[in-house]
Scaffold this motif. Structure first.
Motif, PDB file in Angstrom:
ATOM      1  N   ASP A 118       0.830  -1.200   0.000  1.00  0.00           N
ATOM      2  CA  ASP A 118       0.000   0.000   0.000  1.00  0.00           C
ATOM      3  C   ASP A 118       0.869   1.257   0.000  1.00  0.00           C
ATOM      4  O   ASP A 118       0.659   2.177  -0.793  1.00  0.00           O
ATOM      5  CB  ASP A 118      -0.936  -0.026   1.217  1.00  0.00           C
ATOM      6  N   GLN A 119       1.881   1.285   0.846  1.00  0.00           N
ATOM      7  CA  GLN A 119       2.777   2.446   0.914  1.00  0.00           C
ATOM      8  C   GLN A 119       3.599   2.592  -0.369  1.00  0.00           C
ATOM      9  O   GLN A 119       3.753   3.696  -0.896  1.00  0.00           O
ATOM     10  CB  GLN A 119       3.704   2.317   2.121  1.00  0.00           C
ATOM     11  N   GLY A 120       4.115   1.491  -0.870  1.00  0.00           N
ATOM     12  CA  GLY A 120       4.924   1.543  -2.085  1.00  0.00           C
ATOM     13  C   GLY A 120       4.125   1.968  -3.303  1.00  0.00           C
ATOM     14  O   GLY A 120       4.616   2.741  -4.133  1.00  0.00           O
ATOM     15  N   THR A 121       2.892   1.493  -3.416  1.00  0.00           N
ATOM     16  CA  THR A 121       2.071   1.883  -4.562  1.00  0.00           C
ATOM     17  C   THR A 121       1.598   3.325  -4.446  1.00  0.00           C
ATOM     18  O   THR A 121       1.361   3.972  -5.469  1.00  0.00           O
ATOM     19  CB  THR A 121       0.888   0.921  -4.781  1.00  0.00           C
ATOM     20  N   ASP A 122       1.483   3.861  -3.228  1.00  0.00           N
ATOM     21  CA  ASP A 122       1.207   5.296  -3.068  1.00  0.00           C
ATOM     22  C   ASP A 122       2.341   6.098  -3.715  1.00  0.00           C
ATOM     23  O   ASP A 122       2.101   7.046  -4.463  1.00  0.00           O
ATOM     24  CB  ASP A 122       1.093   5.695  -1.596  1.00  0.00           C
ATOM     25  N   GLN A 123       3.574   5.722  -3.407  1.00  0.00           N
ATOM     26  CA  GLN A 123       4.730   6.405  -3.984  1.00  0.00           C
ATOM     27  C   GLN A 123       4.762   6.211  -5.503  1.00  0.00           C
ATOM     28  O   GLN A 123       5.008   7.153  -6.246  1.00  0.00           O
ATOM     29  CB  GLN A 123       6.025   5.900  -3.359  1.00  0.00           C
ATOM     30  N   LEU A 124       4.481   5.007  -5.952  1.00  0.00           N
ATOM     31  CA  LEU A 124       4.517   4.714  -7.386  1.00  0.00           C
ATOM     32  C   LEU A 124       3.472   5.522  -8.150  1.00  0.00           C
ATOM     33  O   LEU A 124       3.770   6.070  -9.212  1.00  0.00           O
ATOM     34  CB  LEU A 124       4.328   3.214  -7.626  1.00  0.00           C
TER      35      LEU A 124
END
Length: 156
Positions: free
Chosen positions: A139-145
């Motif tokens: 969830d956090q990584g895809t927010d950044q992506l």
């Protein structure tokens, strides 16, 4: 069109979770005509299978659809088709680099999206059972992506 591929070992836990989460965020941001997302595995053990029960449970609890996601193995043309390829751990990254030929620059480890996290790999919940922990990372990584992809699209 930006194309993103997530890759894990069997394509039933981490990479389909990342695919579903990013797809959900793409829809919410009204970017479905500009970003395409898929997932694959380095192995062929689960080809055609739906995501793991633990992945389905975590996604359902978050209100994220996993409809239509079926495991598949990475294919040679994926390295030409996708703009960004994210490996979930060092083993997946090593295998992708071996297979990539001239397209090695497209391959990154997923955790590079989370610059403030010391952990380098997304742990495999198939073995750990910690699907909630993996969901939080994804969830956090895809927010950044989605932020990065949105910025690239604005410049196009």
């Amino acid at each position: 069109m930006m194309r993103v591929l997530f890759v894990c070992l069997g394509n039933i836990c981490r990479s389909p979770m990342a695919e579903a989460v990013l797809r959900h965020k793409i829809e919410r941001a009204d970017l479905t005509s500009q970003i395409e997302v898929d997932s694959a595995g380095t192995g062929n053990w689960h080809v055609g299978d739906a995501p793991h029960r633990g992945t389905r449970q975590v996604l359902a609890a978050a209100g994220i659809s996993f409809q239509g996601i079926k495991a598949r193995q990475i294919a040679p043309d994926d390295f030409d088709t996708f703009d960004r390829i994210y490996a979930m751990d060092h083993q997946n990254e090593r295998e992708l680099l071996r297979l990539a030929g001239m397209n090695k620059a497209k391959i990154e480890r997923f955790m590079t999206l989370l610059h403030d996290k010391p952990q380098r790999d997304v742990p495999d919940p198939y073995y750990t059972g910690r699907f909630d922990e993996v969901y939080e990372m994804i969830d956090q990584g895809t927010d950044q992506l989605i932020r990065e992809l949105s910025a690239v699209i604005r410049k196009m």
